[in-house]
Design a protein around this motif. Sequence first.
Motif, PDB file in Angstrom:
ATOM      1  N   MET A  20     -10.988   8.055   0.845  1.00  0.00           N
ATOM      2  CA  MET A  20     -10.731   7.362  -0.417  1.00  0.00           C
ATOM      3  C   MET A  20     -11.970   6.612  -0.910  1.00  0.00           C
ATOM      4  SD  MET A  20      -6.844   5.897  -0.114  1.00  0.00           S
ATOM      5  CE  MET A  20      -7.128   4.954   1.370  1.00  0.00           C
ATOM      6  N   SER A  72      -4.388  10.271  -2.918  1.00  0.00           N
ATOM      7  CA  SER A  72      -3.130   9.526  -2.804  1.00  0.00           C
ATOM      8  C   SER A  72      -2.426   9.832  -1.484  1.00  0.00           C
ATOM      9  CB  SER A  72      -2.214   9.861  -3.978  1.00  0.00           C
ATOM     10  OG  SER A  72      -2.826   9.549  -5.201  1.00  0.00           O
ATOM     11  N   SER A  73      -2.465  11.079  -1.058  1.00  0.00           N
ATOM     12  CA  SER A  73      -1.856  11.459   0.224  1.00  0.00           C
ATOM     13  C   SER A  73      -2.591  10.801   1.385  1.00  0.00           C
ATOM     14  CB  SER A  73      -1.874  12.984   0.383  1.00  0.00           C
ATOM     15  OG  SER A  73      -1.132  13.606  -0.659  1.00  0.00           O
ATOM     16  N   GLY A  83      -4.188   7.971   1.211  1.00  0.00           N
ATOM     17  CA  GLY A  83      -3.821   6.559   1.165  1.00  0.00           C
ATOM     18  C   GLY A  83      -2.460   6.289   1.769  1.00  0.00           C
ATOM     19  N   LEU A  84      -1.498   7.167   1.501  1.00  0.00           N
ATOM     20  CA  LEU A  84      -0.153   6.995   2.059  1.00  0.00           C
ATOM     21  C   LEU A  84      -0.173   7.193   3.574  1.00  0.00           C
ATOM     22  CD1 LEU A  84       2.844   6.500   1.532  1.00  0.00           C
ATOM     23  CD2 LEU A  84       3.122   8.963   1.158  1.00  0.00           C
ATOM     24  N   GLU A 118       1.885   0.680 -10.482  1.00  0.00           N
ATOM     25  CA  GLU A 118       0.804   1.020  -9.542  1.00  0.00           C
ATOM     26  C   GLU A 118      -0.400   0.118  -9.747  1.00  0.00           C
ATOM     27  OE1 GLU A 118      -2.948   2.498  -8.536  1.00  0.00           O
ATOM     28  OE2 GLU A 118      -2.209   2.944 -10.553  1.00  0.00           O
ATOM     29  N   ASP A 120      -9.050   6.488   5.043  1.00  0.00           N
ATOM     30  CA  ASP A 120      -9.597   5.425   4.193  1.00  0.00           C
ATOM     31  C   ASP A 120     -11.035   5.747   3.780  1.00  0.00           C
ATOM     32  OD1 ASP A 120      -7.350   3.778   4.098  1.00  0.00           O
ATOM     33  OD2 ASP A 120      -7.827   2.844   6.013  1.00  0.00           O
ATOM     34  N   LYS A 126       1.453   6.789  -6.729  1.00  0.00           N
ATOM     35  CA  LYS A 126       0.321   7.615  -7.168  1.00  0.00           C
ATOM     36  C   LYS A 126       0.577   9.101  -6.885  1.00  0.00           C
ATOM     37  CE  LYS A 126      -3.939   6.071  -6.546  1.00  0.00           C
ATOM     38  NZ  LYS A 126      -4.464   5.674  -7.854  1.00  0.00           N
ATOM     39  N   LYS A 183       0.827  -1.202   0.000  1.00  0.00           N
ATOM     40  CA  LYS A 183       0.000   0.000   0.000  1.00  0.00           C
ATOM     41  C   LYS A 183       0.866   1.259   0.000  1.00  0.00           C
ATOM     42  CE  LYS A 183      -3.999   2.054   2.350  1.00  0.00           C
ATOM     43  NZ  LYS A 183      -4.973   1.911   3.466  1.00  0.00           N
ATOM     44  N   ARG A 187       2.336   1.658  -3.457  1.00  0.00           N
ATOM     45  CA  ARG A 187       1.334   2.042  -4.443  1.00  0.00           C
ATOM     46  C   ARG A 187       0.984   3.520  -4.345  1.00  0.00           C
ATOM     47  NH1 ARG A 187      -5.082   0.636  -4.925  1.00  0.00           N
ATOM     48  NH2 ARG A 187      -5.299   1.297  -7.094  1.00  0.00           N
ATOM     49  N   TYR A 188       0.688   3.991  -3.126  1.00  0.00           N
ATOM     50  CA  TYR A 188       0.247   5.377  -2.997  1.00  0.00           C
ATOM     51  C   TYR A 188       1.404   6.366  -3.091  1.00  0.00           C
ATOM     52  CZ  TYR A 188      -4.486   3.933  -2.158  1.00  0.00           C
ATOM     53  OH  TYR A 188      -5.739   3.412  -2.328  1.00  0.00           O
TER      54      TYR A 188
END
Length: 261
Positions: free
Chosen positions: A224, A243-244, A246-247, A76, A221, A55, A48, A51-52
């Motif tokens: 998102m 994306s931020s 998610g990170l 990604e 979450d 992104k 995760k 991936r983010y």
Amino acid sequence: MDSKSATPDPKTQNPIAPAKPTSKNQKDFLTQLEIYLAKRDGVDKLLKISRYATKIILASSLIAQEPLVTRLKSFESSVGVSRKAFRLGKFVQDVNALRSTHFTSHSDLNFVLNVIAYGGEGLYYFIEQFVWLGKAGLIDKRRLPALQKWSAWCEFVGYFGSVSLKVIELRKIDEEERCLVASIDLAVLRGIECREEHDKLRKLREKKMMKRLSMVQDLADGLMALADIRDGRGRLSAPLVVSSAGLLSALISTHKNWISC
């Protein structure tokens, strides 16, 4: 001459060098890392993060070279599909949590919120299995938009219940903390040692901090999931914002899982 004085002291004859703390710390770190990577959630959260982070790079347009951008997009997308594979059967833990909800809930409100939280999350993980099968090519991809929409709604509802539960739990922790602080202050005034109470207060504040971090993770979450529901429309659904979020969620979850190891 005394014979005892001529006999060398065995403690000084073969001194044992103390263990280097750095090697011990390194060993502890590697052991903990092994335990962390053996967990499904541990690997999932590392995926995760990657991936983010990718992104964010793509959304911020830091890289303009087309071949590299194409590779990052492909990476990604592949990581996203891999994460879905890691969730196979994960809905079972929510089913078990729902089974024990009747015994752990102390009020009707807590019972309803537990059903919403675990029920929504369980349905989300269950539907995600079919989303993975669609992305893997086993299910007709025309069904993917509907499955992803249902998945996002279930996830959002689950996080709504989870955040509500954590708000109630934080209020209880705050009340318990105030009572404990008051008892410590009274003990200090009376000159009574309260080392055990200080230890309880420290652990309670650590629990409070972890609960707050968990709530921030759920909010990220949930943001998102809302972006998926709205199909990326709106300011809060901007690629860089999502994306931020998610990170941030991945980092908090990694921290929690690392401590649990």
